[in-house]
Design a protein around this motif. Structure first.
Motif, PDB file in Angstrom:
ATOM      1  N   MET A 162       0.851  -1.189   0.000  1.00 57.24           N
ATOM      2  CA  MET A 162       0.000   0.000   0.000  1.00 57.24           C
ATOM      3  C   MET A 162       0.888   1.242   0.000  1.00 57.24           C
ATOM      4  O   MET A 162       1.821   1.334   0.787  1.00 57.24           O
ATOM      5  CB  MET A 162      -0.880  -0.021   1.252  1.00 57.24           C
ATOM      6  N   GLN A 163       0.564   2.175  -0.880  1.00 57.07           N
ATOM      7  CA  GLN A 163       1.416   3.361  -0.984  1.00 57.07           C
ATOM      8  C   GLN A 163       0.717   4.540  -0.296  1.00 57.07           C
ATOM      9  O   GLN A 163      -0.374   4.941  -0.691  1.00 57.07           O
ATOM     10  CB  GLN A 163       1.661   3.680  -2.462  1.00 57.07           C
ATOM     11  N   PHE A 164       1.364   5.078   0.717  1.00 61.03           N
ATOM     12  CA  PHE A 164       0.736   6.143   1.490  1.00 61.03           C
ATOM     13  C   PHE A 164       1.079   7.516   0.915  1.00 61.03           C
ATOM     14  O   PHE A 164       2.005   7.666   0.127  1.00 61.03           O
ATOM     15  CB  PHE A 164       1.145   6.017   2.958  1.00 61.03           C
ATOM     16  N   ALA A 165       0.305   8.494   1.339  1.00 60.19           N
ATOM     17  CA  ALA A 165       0.508   9.856   0.847  1.00 60.19           C
ATOM     18  C   ALA A 165       1.828  10.412   1.370  1.00 60.19           C
ATOM     19  O   ALA A 165       2.258  10.103   2.479  1.00 60.19           O
ATOM     20  CB  ALA A 165      -0.660  10.740   1.278  1.00 60.19           C
ATOM     21  N   ARG A 174       2.531  13.189   2.534  1.00 63.63           N
ATOM     22  CA  ARG A 174       2.476  14.046   3.723  1.00 63.63           C
ATOM     23  C   ARG A 174       2.850  13.297   5.009  1.00 63.63           C
ATOM     24  O   ARG A 174       3.310  13.901   5.959  1.00 63.63           O
ATOM     25  CB  ARG A 174       1.088  14.698   3.869  1.00 63.63           C
ATOM     26  N   LEU A 175       2.667  11.962   5.003  1.00 60.53           N
ATOM     27  CA  LEU A 175       2.985  11.205   6.217  1.00 60.53           C
ATOM     28  C   LEU A 175       4.478  11.240   6.537  1.00 60.53           C
ATOM     29  O   LEU A 175       4.882  11.041   7.672  1.00 60.53           O
ATOM     30  CB  LEU A 175       2.517   9.751   6.090  1.00 60.53           C
ATOM     31  N   VAL A 217       6.063  13.641   9.326  1.00 54.88           N
ATOM     32  CA  VAL A 217       5.725  13.495  10.741  1.00 54.88           C
ATOM     33  C   VAL A 217       6.595  12.445  11.415  1.00 54.88           C
ATOM     34  O   VAL A 217       6.865  11.387  10.856  1.00 54.88           O
ATOM     35  CB  VAL A 217       4.238  13.106  10.889  1.00 54.88           C
ATOM     36  N   THR A 248       6.744  10.581  15.183  1.00 55.77           N
ATOM     37  CA  THR A 248       6.026  10.480  16.458  1.00 55.77           C
ATOM     38  C   THR A 248       6.688   9.516  17.429  1.00 55.77           C
ATOM     39  O   THR A 248       6.188   9.289  18.509  1.00 55.77           O
ATOM     40  CB  THR A 248       4.583   9.982  16.237  1.00 55.77           C
ATOM     41  N   PRO A 304       1.624  22.988   1.171  1.00 54.79           N
ATOM     42  CA  PRO A 304       2.993  22.469   1.280  1.00 54.79           C
ATOM     43  C   PRO A 304       4.039  23.588   1.128  1.00 54.79           C
ATOM     44  O   PRO A 304       3.967  24.386   0.196  1.00 54.79           O
ATOM     45  CB  PRO A 304       3.078  21.470   0.123  1.00 54.79           C
ATOM     46  N   GLN A 308       3.079  18.404  14.819  1.00 57.57           N
ATOM     47  CA  GLN A 308       2.781  17.304  13.899  1.00 57.57           C
ATOM     48  C   GLN A 308       1.567  17.617  13.036  1.00 57.57           C
ATOM     49  O   GLN A 308       1.534  17.309  11.845  1.00 57.57           O
ATOM     50  CB  GLN A 308       2.540  16.006  14.682  1.00 57.57           C
ATOM     51  N   CYS A 309       0.559  18.218  13.648  1.00 55.67           N
ATOM     52  CA  CYS A 309      -0.670  18.562  12.921  1.00 55.67           C
ATOM     53  C   CYS A 309      -0.362  19.478  11.744  1.00 55.67           C
ATOM     54  O   CYS A 309      -0.805  19.238  10.614  1.00 55.67           O
ATOM     55  CB  CYS A 309      -1.643  19.228  13.888  1.00 55.67           C
ATOM     56  N   LEU A 343       1.711  17.830   8.924  1.00 51.15           N
ATOM     57  CA  LEU A 343       0.930  16.946   8.050  1.00 51.15           C
ATOM     58  C   LEU A 343       0.359  17.717   6.863  1.00 51.15           C
ATOM     59  O   LEU A 343       0.092  17.138   5.809  1.00 51.15           O
ATOM     60  CB  LEU A 343      -0.216  16.292   8.828  1.00 51.15           C
ATOM     61  N   TYR A 344       0.139  19.015   7.035  1.00 52.43           N
ATOM     62  CA  TYR A 344      -0.343  19.833   5.911  1.00 52.43           C
ATOM     63  C   TYR A 344       0.817  20.451   5.131  1.00 52.43           C
ATOM     64  O   TYR A 344       0.596  21.278   4.260  1.00 52.43           O
ATOM     65  CB  TYR A 344      -1.321  20.896   6.419  1.00 52.43           C
ATOM     66  N   PHE A 391     -16.481  17.800   6.099  1.00 51.26           N
ATOM     67  CA  PHE A 391     -15.914  16.594   5.508  1.00 51.26           C
ATOM     68  C   PHE A 391     -14.879  15.930   6.427  1.00 51.26           C
ATOM     69  O   PHE A 391     -14.298  14.920   6.071  1.00 51.26           O
ATOM     70  CB  PHE A 391     -15.323  16.925   4.140  1.00 51.26           C
ATOM     71  N   SER A 392     -14.663  16.512   7.611  1.00 50.14           N
ATOM     72  CA  SER A 392     -13.771  15.894   8.596  1.00 50.14           C
ATOM     73  C   SER A 392     -14.546  14.988   9.543  1.00 50.14           C
ATOM     74  O   SER A 392     -14.147  13.848   9.793  1.00 50.14           O
ATOM     75  CB  SER A 392     -13.057  16.962   9.437  1.00 50.14           C
ATOM     76  N   ARG A 403      -5.935  23.784  -1.645  1.00 51.28           N
ATOM     77  CA  ARG A 403      -6.830  22.617  -1.652  1.00 51.28           C
ATOM     78  C   ARG A 403      -8.305  23.014  -1.587  1.00 51.28           C
ATOM     79  O   ARG A 403      -9.154  22.283  -2.055  1.00 51.28           O
ATOM     80  CB  ARG A 403      -6.476  21.643  -0.511  1.00 51.28           C
ATOM     81  N   GLN A 460     -17.794   9.526   8.787  1.00 49.45           N
ATOM     82  CA  GLN A 460     -17.222  10.623   7.996  1.00 49.45           C
ATOM     83  C   GLN A 460     -15.736  10.777   8.316  1.00 49.45           C
ATOM     84  O   GLN A 460     -14.926  11.022   7.425  1.00 49.45           O
ATOM     85  CB  GLN A 460     -17.959  11.941   8.287  1.00 49.45           C
ATOM     86  N   ASP A 496     -12.221  10.775   6.059  1.00 51.06           N
ATOM     87  CA  ASP A 496     -11.196  11.809   6.144  1.00 51.06           C
ATOM     88  C   ASP A 496      -9.815  11.196   6.400  1.00 51.06           C
ATOM     89  O   ASP A 496      -8.819  11.605   5.794  1.00 51.06           O
ATOM     90  CB  ASP A 496     -11.558  12.801   7.251  1.00 51.06           C
ATOM     91  N   THR A 514      -4.381   9.690   4.831  1.00 54.26           N
ATOM     92  CA  THR A 514      -3.292   8.717   4.791  1.00 54.26           C
ATOM     93  C   THR A 514      -2.929   8.292   3.372  1.00 54.26           C
ATOM     94  O   THR A 514      -1.779   7.952   3.115  1.00 54.26           O
ATOM     95  CB  THR A 514      -3.656   7.434   5.573  1.00 54.26           C
ATOM     96  N   LEU A 515      -3.908   8.317   2.464  1.00 57.82           N
ATOM     97  CA  LEU A 515      -3.658   7.698   1.153  1.00 57.82           C
ATOM     98  C   LEU A 515      -3.570   8.670  -0.024  1.00 57.82           C
ATOM     99  O   LEU A 515      -2.851   8.404  -0.993  1.00 57.82           O
ATOM    100  CB  LEU A 515      -4.745   6.653   0.853  1.00 57.82           C
ATOM    101  N   LYS A 568      -5.600   4.936  -6.690  1.00 56.64           N
ATOM    102  CA  LYS A 568      -5.063   4.716  -5.339  1.00 56.64           C
ATOM    103  C   LYS A 568      -5.979   3.743  -4.601  1.00 56.64           C
ATOM    104  O   LYS A 568      -5.522   2.878  -3.870  1.00 56.64           O
ATOM    105  CB  LYS A 568      -4.996   6.061  -4.599  1.00 56.64           C
ATOM    106  N   PHE A 594      -3.784  13.817  15.444  1.00 59.90           N
ATOM    107  CA  PHE A 594      -3.655  15.247  15.183  1.00 59.90           C
ATOM    108  C   PHE A 594      -4.920  15.835  14.547  1.00 59.90           C
ATOM    109  O   PHE A 594      -4.968  17.017  14.241  1.00 59.90           O
ATOM    110  CB  PHE A 594      -2.418  15.507  14.324  1.00 59.90           C
TER     111      PHE A 594
END
Lengths: 394, 394
Positions: A1-4, A6-7, A10, A12, A110, A126-127, A130-131, A264-265, B6, B97, B101, B106-107, B160, B264
């Motif tokens: 699995m390929q993650f984004a 942005r990870l 971070v 931790t 970014p 960290q928050c 991530l952005y 959407f969160s 975004r 939801q 998010d 993550t992806l 993805k 986060f």
């Protein structure tokens, strides 16, 4: 699995490794960042939750902006702290952590630069990363961020915004003085720079009189500053973290975009938790709860200050906090004592006492001699015991 | 104030404008996407919340992964639906939801392709676009996504992941048949493609026997597919949306990254809400609640199907749903009737009846003749009345 990608911004592991050791039986922990469960007004929350369930909307979907009765109560609560904000001028967030996330989501792209205090709240670092934020550290002392240096950094980096915890900061415990508060607002206007004020600890003061007004309260004195100020509040430290109820006051355009992102969160914050918090505020129990919490934490703070002086002597320096949950200390290395808080933390664990090394709280240029001690969750006897163990670990 | 790029990927005005009209007095609304508050087991939730407050941890900060008693109850709940998952194999989310998010966070990187159904859940479209996704629409019919076309799209776009609501989809109401379910899992393995199964409606079936097992349950029959499947569940449609309790089952690496991101985003889901949900599941009241909800919604679904046929005749086509909350219909234009659901919605509002035009539910190539009608919140009499008004609007 390929993650984004942005990870990859971070990291931790630093503190996680330490926290694994906290399960050791018999340990005295000054490592937590949470309030004492014994301080929660369970009876009051129980009553509030029952009244909440009498409301038609408490179990249904709710507006993303927040449950109207809670927005009204929070508006009144903020008015009591000198902030004039209409219910529509704030939104409810799932803890103030979500306010930080929404600030990141709406503002940070970014590579954008953000100035934070060095040290600052770990989950903020960290928050924002991530952005894709590039974080710049502004130095602090016992009276909060050094405004002269902050202004230089603003001029040099033109940040997207500046993030501060002006009142009893985590981890610093520092209280930004009134003069610097005004300077922060003036430089916000002068440089057209957004300031984010994170204020979860402002109600936890130990002095007779409250600390200086929040930046948000002071905007009334600095024309143009209100349009550049974001204020994050929280019920977590004074009522209950488990409700996960925070709020954010911000200029209308930012508030509207934050609502859009929140939709959407998580759609909205638990209506049941919001209705419970609203009923609690309405019940009028909050002032007595705050008074009780302040008194107990003040006693623990005193005990820790006394024990640190008596048992650790010149091995550490610190400014005694006037509120909040934390001591921020620095190892001096005096008499051949330790200067690396991370190594010292391991020795402390052997003596069954825990704290958090300070380095991870720095977004850049970590000071490895620093450490954070919470006085919130251990009673006075255990605080004395724990600091005595720390002395042994020296 | 300069916002992050975004935000430009998101468009929310289409439905918002319509929803403003829903405040019109006397309106019969089929526009909502929520369950009927009258179906909530308030007494059961009240008891559960009281027992929750007897627990030491219910008001304190909790693990980001979720409150352990709830994870255990959800593990048992999923076992009852044919899914073998340990408590550690799922995390609790702030409504499903938030699972969406966290999947996005993550992806999805900017420009990544994601395949969704055409039509699909509106908040999924916007949620994924906020992370920069380019969405591809896979066509559906009354039995869910057309797997042959889906496979072609996977081969062409190498997405993805693929996002599906296989059981009583929103807005489609469609039920993916068993054969297609197996095909989806087989093509996941064949093309090494992650599948996200969103399943908030699976418990709301109106037939004597349950619908085909979830994709997650079926992974046991397709070797290698479990490592590529993400399953999102929710308490919102069957117990209460106001609790904001959902969950996500995923391969370990994705689950770990989702937990890191959630830390986060909101630190954790309301412990009070989680403890309440756990006590509710433990109380054993859920089966009776589900039976009651199914029966009531089934009656409303029947009433709407009958009324649509009787009053609208060949002006619309639809497949009667076997569960969920929604009818998905298409204007035929027969006898000079309308073919644009958006224009028809405005005429319907004049007759004091509301529905949602279907176009915004398409990530690409919108079908403007489609519309969504919820039968969940109006009783049988009002459903008949509302559809009669729709007929007048024709």
């Amino acid at each position: 699995m390929q993650f984004a990608d942005r990870l990859q911004n971070v990291e931790t592991s630093a503190i996680r490794e330490l926290f694994k050791l906290l399960g050791t039986p018999g340990i005295v922990s000054f490592a937590g960042g949470f309030p004492d469960s014994a301080m929660f007004d369970v009876d009051g929350i129980r009553e509030a939750s029952q009244r909440a369930l009498d409301e038609a909307g408490a179990l249904q979907y709710g507006a993303t902006e927040g449950y109207e009765p809670l927005r009204s109560e929070l508006s009144a609560f903020m008015k009591g702290k000198g902030v004039d904000v209409a219910p529509q001028g704030l939104i409810v967030t799932t803890g103030s952590q979500q306010a930080l996330d929404l600030i990141g989501k709406t503002l940070i792209g970014p590579g954008d630069k953000v100035i934070v205090e060095g040290p600052t709240f770990l989950a903020t670092i960290q928050c924002f990363r991530l952005y894709g934020a590039q974080l710049i550290s502004a130095p602090i002392d016992g009276e909060g961020v050094k405004t002269d240096e902050l202004e230089k950094l603003i001029e040099e980096h033109r940040p997207k915004f500046v993030y501060l915890i002006p009142t009893f900061g985590n981890p610093s415990g520092a209280l930004l003085n009134l003069e610097r508060r005004k300077k922060v607002l003036e430089m916000a206007v002068k440089h057209n720079t957004v300031i984010v004020e994170d204020d979860p600890y402002g109600d936890l003061y130990f002095t007779e009189t409250p600390p200086p007004p929040s930046l948000m309260a002071l905007t009334a004195q600095v024309p143009g500053s209100r349009e550049l100020l974001v204020h994050c509040g929280s019920m977590s430290k004074v009522l209950s973290p488990g409700l996960r109820v925070g709020w954010m006051i911000a200029p209308p355009a930012l508030l509207a975009n934050a609502v859009m992102c929140k939709q959407f969160s998580d759609a909205h914050t638990s209506t049941f938790a919001q209705a419970t918090a609203a009923q609690y505020l309405k019940s009028g129990r909050m002032p007595a709860t705050l008074a009780r919490v302040r008194q107990v934490y003040a006693g623990r703070c005193d005990a820790m200050a006394d024990a640190l002086k008596a048992d650790l002597g010149d091995a550490v320096t610190f400014t005694k906090p006037q509120g909040g949950l934390f001591f921020w200390a620095r190892l001096t290395g005096a008499n051949g004592g330790p200067t690396d808080a991370s190594a010292f933390a391991k020795k402390a664990i052997e003596q069954l006492v825990a704290f958090v090394p300070g380095a991870p709280f720095f977004a850049e240029k970590p000071d490895v001699a620093t450490l954070r001690l919470s006085f919130a969750t251990a009673d006075v006897a255990r605080i004395k015991d724990g600091i005595a163990r720390l002395a042994k670990a020296l």
